[in-house]
Design an enzyme around this catalytic site. Structure first.
Site, mmCIF file in Angstrom:
data_model
loop_
_atom_site.group_PDB
_atom_site.id
_atom_site.type_symbol
_atom_site.label_atom_id
_atom_site.label_comp_id
_atom_site.label_asym_id
_atom_site.label_seq_id
_atom_site.Cartn_x
_atom_site.Cartn_y
_atom_site.Cartn_z
ATOM 1 N N ASP A 139 13.869 39.076 -44.853
ATOM 2 C CA ASP A 139 13.035 37.966 -45.306
ATOM 3 C C ASP A 139 12.417 38.282 -46.652
ATOM 4 O O ASP A 139 12.273 37.420 -47.509
ATOM 5 C CB ASP A 139 11.901 37.720 -44.306
ATOM 6 C CG ASP A 139 12.419 37.067 -43.049
ATOM 7 O OD1 ASP A 139 13.657 36.882 -42.959
ATOM 8 O OD2 ASP A 139 11.602 36.745 -42.178
ATOM 9 N N ALA A 140 12.027 39.556 -46.804
ATOM 10 C CA ALA A 140 11.341 39.933 -48.036
ATOM 11 C C ALA A 140 12.277 39.781 -49.230
ATOM 12 O O ALA A 140 11.883 39.295 -50.291
ATOM 13 C CB ALA A 140 10.849 41.366 -47.932
ATOM 14 N N ASP A 155 12.532 36.169 -49.955
ATOM 15 C CA ASP A 155 11.318 35.718 -50.648
ATOM 16 C C ASP A 155 11.373 36.084 -52.128
ATOM 17 O O ASP A 155 10.956 35.312 -52.983
ATOM 18 C CB ASP A 155 10.066 36.362 -50.027
ATOM 19 C CG ASP A 155 9.707 35.724 -48.692
ATOM 20 O OD1 ASP A 155 10.267 34.648 -48.382
ATOM 21 O OD2 ASP A 155 8.880 36.301 -47.959
ATOM 22 N N SER A 206 5.294 22.818 -45.142
ATOM 23 C CA SER A 206 5.591 24.254 -45.166
ATOM 24 C C SER A 206 4.394 24.974 -45.781
ATOM 25 O O SER A 206 3.357 24.371 -46.001
ATOM 26 C CB SER A 206 6.881 24.515 -45.931
ATOM 27 O OG SER A 206 6.669 24.246 -47.284
ATOM 28 N N LYS A 218 0.632 35.028 -38.243
ATOM 29 C CA LYS A 218 1.812 34.213 -38.540
ATOM 30 C C LYS A 218 2.978 34.705 -37.697
ATOM 31 O O LYS A 218 3.615 35.699 -38.020
ATOM 32 C CB LYS A 218 2.145 34.288 -40.030
ATOM 33 C CG LYS A 218 3.241 33.344 -40.437
ATOM 34 C CD LYS A 218 3.367 33.275 -41.948
ATOM 35 C CE LYS A 218 4.419 32.269 -42.353
ATOM 36 N NZ LYS A 218 5.754 32.644 -41.876
ATOM 37 N N GLU A 232 4.965 27.566 -32.555
ATOM 38 C CA GLU A 232 5.990 28.530 -32.939
ATOM 39 C C GLU A 232 6.552 29.164 -31.671
ATOM 40 O O GLU A 232 5.806 29.723 -30.861
ATOM 41 C CB GLU A 232 5.331 29.585 -33.838
ATOM 42 C CG GLU A 232 6.268 30.452 -34.613
ATOM 43 C CD GLU A 232 6.696 29.873 -35.964
ATOM 44 O OE1 GLU A 232 6.225 28.772 -36.349
ATOM 45 O OE2 GLU A 232 7.522 30.515 -36.633
ATOM 46 N N CYS A 276 28.184 72.430 -33.634
ATOM 47 C CA CYS A 276 26.898 72.468 -34.332
ATOM 48 C C CYS A 276 27.104 72.868 -35.794
ATOM 49 O O CYS A 276 27.704 73.910 -36.071
ATOM 50 C CB CYS A 276 25.972 73.474 -33.644
ATOM 51 S SG CYS A 276 24.420 73.717 -34.521
HETATM 52 O O1 D41 Z 1 2.299 31.178 -36.596
HETATM 53 C C1 D41 Z 1 2.926 30.524 -37.420
HETATM 54 N N1 D41 Z 1 4.163 30.891 -37.723
HETATM 55 C C2 D41 Z 1 2.318 29.348 -38.105
HETATM 56 C C3 D41 Z 1 3.124 28.532 -38.891
HETATM 57 C C4 D41 Z 1 0.956 29.030 -37.961
HETATM 58 N N2 D41 Z 1 0.137 29.790 -37.182
HETATM 59 N N3 D41 Z 1 0.433 27.981 -38.615
HETATM 60 C C5 D41 Z 1 1.207 27.186 -39.406
HETATM 61 N N4 D41 Z 1 0.623 26.133 -40.033
HETATM 62 C C6 D41 Z 1 1.328 25.354 -40.809
HETATM 63 C C7 D41 Z 1 0.639 24.208 -41.491
HETATM 64 C C8 D41 Z 1 -0.578 24.705 -42.204
HETATM 65 C C9 D41 Z 1 1.548 23.556 -42.495
HETATM 66 C C10 D41 Z 1 0.234 23.224 -40.457
HETATM 67 C C11 D41 Z 1 2.593 27.439 -39.567
HETATM 68 C C12 D41 Z 1 3.307 26.546 -40.399
HETATM 69 N N5 D41 Z 1 2.658 25.508 -41.006
HETATM 70 C C13 D41 Z 1 4.729 26.633 -40.664
HETATM 71 N N6 D41 Z 1 5.639 27.184 -39.895
HETATM 72 C C14 D41 Z 1 6.829 27.052 -40.466
HETATM 73 C C15 D41 Z 1 6.688 26.404 -41.636
HETATM 74 C C16 D41 Z 1 5.358 26.126 -41.780
#
Ligand code: D41
Length: 683
Positions: free
Chosen positions: A37-38, A41, A86, A119, A176, A411
């Site tokens: 992912d990094a 990104d 997003s 997240k 999620e 070995c």
């Molecule tokens: O835990 C998450 N992955 C997570 C994703 C979260 N806790 N909050 C999120 N809040 C949003 C908004 C602020 C747009 C309502 C999100 C995401 N969005 C998100 N997940 C994937 C794209 C955006």
């Protein structure tokens, strides 16, 4: 700007777009990413920057202009009633401050309340309940359209099929879907067994499980979900605070993350976000950052969004922990018990600011299970302080003519045959430390290490020098070293030789459990050594015990018992013991039996939080070896609560009970004093 430069930039932009589209496809459609992912990104960031600097290169077809990928038609497509937004990313505390400054320019500088949510590294979904019943579940897809995965989502145990309380007639909620790390490991182990390709990480496993055309497969995977937003809500007046909305979700029976935090002010936000970088490892599931949301929903509305990204929320992303690179060669290390430990020599790659050149491959079985080959491009992970590890190969990048890895048959250090005992994952050099330099080298370092005999100054370099000079053939030889011998070694001055000899002499007074641990008997760590000595009283008594007697000790199974018995039956080890005894190490019954040898007898310890100088298991073993009991719960009987970094709820309980607290320095002082025979401090 000269024409040439612009041309080069245009080419780079096009190249980035091609790459990103390709990786989107691998990620979203095939659930089989090739880069971390990094790294993804980074590509995105570079493209965003170039497009921002050169607006003439912007294009509606650019991957920066859309989020996510189109849904798979096979599922049926759901149009979201309200788009799923997003998140913009922040990769540093400075970026969080910059976000705060942007917000302040729009609504004025003031102290706001924020909600911090871990997240979750899973798959975003949207669930619509009609008249309180689950009607439709869809993946996020591109934010506007998702895949209809209702049948699959219905198999997730924590998703209620009907809501509790008094929900609006039609309500859409977002969350999620994820898999715990443990579940991920289990699924991969089963797939390995069945010869199926492995998932690269829990997120891919969760996505692969949810996007199954056969819901029975989904049902067999322990998927879970956290909800974090109320989307469309017909005719309802929602609370003005996001935090209260989370409460409302809970009131409807929807699972929210208990780790969510409400904090005030950007400084507290940054402090809490940064703290998660370490706390994350204690969660049973993966997170890749923290989502920070302004709590006041009126302010959210006022701030609005730029494109698809709300201005009122941001994702603070942790330093990357994974990267891909080429595996140049697989080599093996021989451990102190002869274990054969394969490791990867990598094309150097930077992960989270650290250049990684070597990574562990655990054991032969693991390499075979994951089918990691020399020449492969591999995914490498570095988490916290642990040694980097190779997660697995990127099969689509495997060059032709690679071969499955074969463990060496002999070995590399001593040439003895290598064998893999039936049922064990580990293979072993069949020699013992007396005949295998690699084993003896590791054993010396282990013997001298902190949890064992704690000989200061005897590390990697000196261990090698002693072996090279032929001064040491077993651990007991350390006690026969003379100053003259040491002075002949490279870089050994008068002072360091004296210090080393003093430190070797001091090591004779360590408690027998640490000596037993130091001997390097296969499967006998600090904890087991302490249990064995508790049961038998001395190393001599243990050496006389039968396999059955040893196996009868609590926490000691047949594998350990066999290994202990074999070790003592080996004549070369008997010689080492005789030499250690002659040197004055504590093999027999200690003169001070009873509480004399157990200065902490009757004292009850509980440990909370992370210790810096030793593992918790080590601390427990040392305390137990001194006669203390160690338990998990604080009670009125607890003598001390040892408080490490980031203590848990035990601290609150201890404070409520008035239990005496001991910080790490205090614990070390107490251990030192008790192990060296000084009377123990009492509470
Ligand atoms: O835990 C998450 N992955 C997570 C994703 C979260 N806790 N909050 C999120 N809040 C949003 C908004 C602020 C747009 C309502 C999100 C995401 N969005 C998100 N997940 C994937 C794209 C955006």
């Amino acid at each position: 700007m000269v024409m040439q430069d612009l041309l080069a930039i245009r080419e780079r932009v096009e190249e980035l777009r091609r790459q990103i589209e390709y990786h989107n496809y691998r990620y979203y459609v095939l659930d089989a990413p090739e880069i971390s992912d990094a790294e993804y990104d980074q590509l995105m960031e570079e493209l965003r920057r170039l497009e921002a600097e050169h607006p003439e290169l912007q294009s509606p077809e650019s991957p920066t202009q859309r989020v996510g990928a189109g849904p798979l038609e096979a599922f049926g497509i759901v149009e979201h009633r309200l788009p799923l937004l997003s998140l913009a990313n922040a990769f540093s505390p400075e970026a969080l401050r910059a976000w705060h400054a942007r917000v302040a320019r729009l609504i004025g500088e003031r102290t706001l309340r924020y909600v911090l949510e871990p997240k979750i590294d899973g798959l975003a979904v949207s669930l619509t309940y009609e008249q309180g019943r689950l009607a439709v579940a869809a993946t996020r897809g591109d934010g506007l359209h998702g895949e209809n995965v209702t049948a699959n989502v219905r198999t997730i145990r924590s998703v209620p099929l009907t809501l509790q309380g008094d929900p609006p007639p039609v309500v859409e909620v977002r969350g999620e879907v994820y898999l715990s790390r443990a579940a991920f490991e289990r699924i991969n182990a089963e797939r390995a067994e069945a010869g199926q390709p492995l998932f690269a990480n829990p997120r891919n496993a969760a996505a692969g499980s949810l996007r199954q055309l056969d819901p029975r497969i989904t049902a067999s995977r322990p998927l879970d979900i956290f909800f974090y937003q109320i989307g469309y809500a017909e005719g309802a007046v929602l609370p003005r605070s996001h935090w209260d909305c989370l409460d409302l979700l809970r009131a409807w029976g929807l699972r929210t993350n208990p780790e969510n935090q409400l904090v005030e002010g950007i400084d507290a936000v940054i402090e809490a976000a940064v703290a998660w970088e370490h706390r994350r490892e204690r969660l049973p599931y993966d997170i890749d950052g923290v989502v920070i949301k302004i709590d006041d929903r009126d302010l959210q509305a006022e701030l609005g969004a730029v494109g698809r990204e709300p201005r009122w929320a941001i994702a603070y992303k942790f330093a990357p922990t994974q990267a891909t690179t080429r595996l140049l060669k697989i080599e093996v290390n021989i451990g102190r018990t002869g274990s054969v430990n394969p490791y990867a020599v990598l094309e150097p790659v930077s992960i989270g600011g650290v250049v990684v050149k070597l990574a562990t491959l655990h054991n032969a079985q693991d390499v075979r299970r994951k089918d990691i080959r020399e020449g492969d491009t591999v995914i490498v992970q570095r988490a916290g302080e642990v040694i980097p590890q190779v997660i697995g190969p990127v099969l689509s990048k495997r060059p032709p003519n690679t071969r499955p890895y074969e463990l060496p048959t002999h070995c590399p250090s001593c040439g003895a045959p290598i064998e893999q005992p039936p049922g064990e994952a580990m293979a072993y050099c069949t020699n013992n430390p007396a005949g295998c330099r690699a084993q003896l080298f590791e054993l010396l370092k282990h013997f001298a290490s902190r949890p064992c005999l704690e000989i200061d100054g005897l590390g990697e370099k000196l261990a090698a020098a002693l072996l090279d000079a032929g001064l040491v053939h077993d651990v007991a030889d350390l006690y026969a070293l003379t100053k003259e011998q040491l002075l002949r070694l490279d870089r050994m001055g008068d002072k360091s030789a004296e210090n080393l000899l003093a430190s070797i002499a001091r090591s004779k007074q360590r408690p027998p459990a640490r000596l037993l641990h130091g001997l390097g008997i296969r499967h006998v760590g600090g904890e087991t050594a302490a249990r064995l000595l508790d049961a038998f009283g001395s190393i001599d008594a243990l050496s006389q015990a039968t396999e059955a007697e040893i196996a009868a000790v609590e926490g000691v199974g047949p594998t350990i018992a066999r290994s202990v018995r074999q070790w003592f039956d080996e004549p070369r080890n008997q010689t080492v013991l005789a030499k250690l005894r002659a040197a004055g190490l504590p093999l027999g019954p200690t003169a001070t039996s009873g509480t004399g040898g157990q200065p902490l007898a009757g004292q009850a310890f509980v440990i909370t939080g992370r210790l810096e100088s030793m593992s918790r298991a080590e601390a427990e073993a040392r305390l137990r070896a001194l006669g203390a009991t160690v338990s998990d719960t604080v009670s009125k009987k607890t003598t001390y609560l040892v408080v490490g970094a980031e203590p848990g709820s035990k601290l609150k309980k201890a404070q409520a009970l008035g239990t005496p607290l001991l910080d790490e320095a205090g614990l070390l002082a107490l251990l030192e004093a008790a192990e060296h025979g000084a009377p123990a401090a009492s509470a």
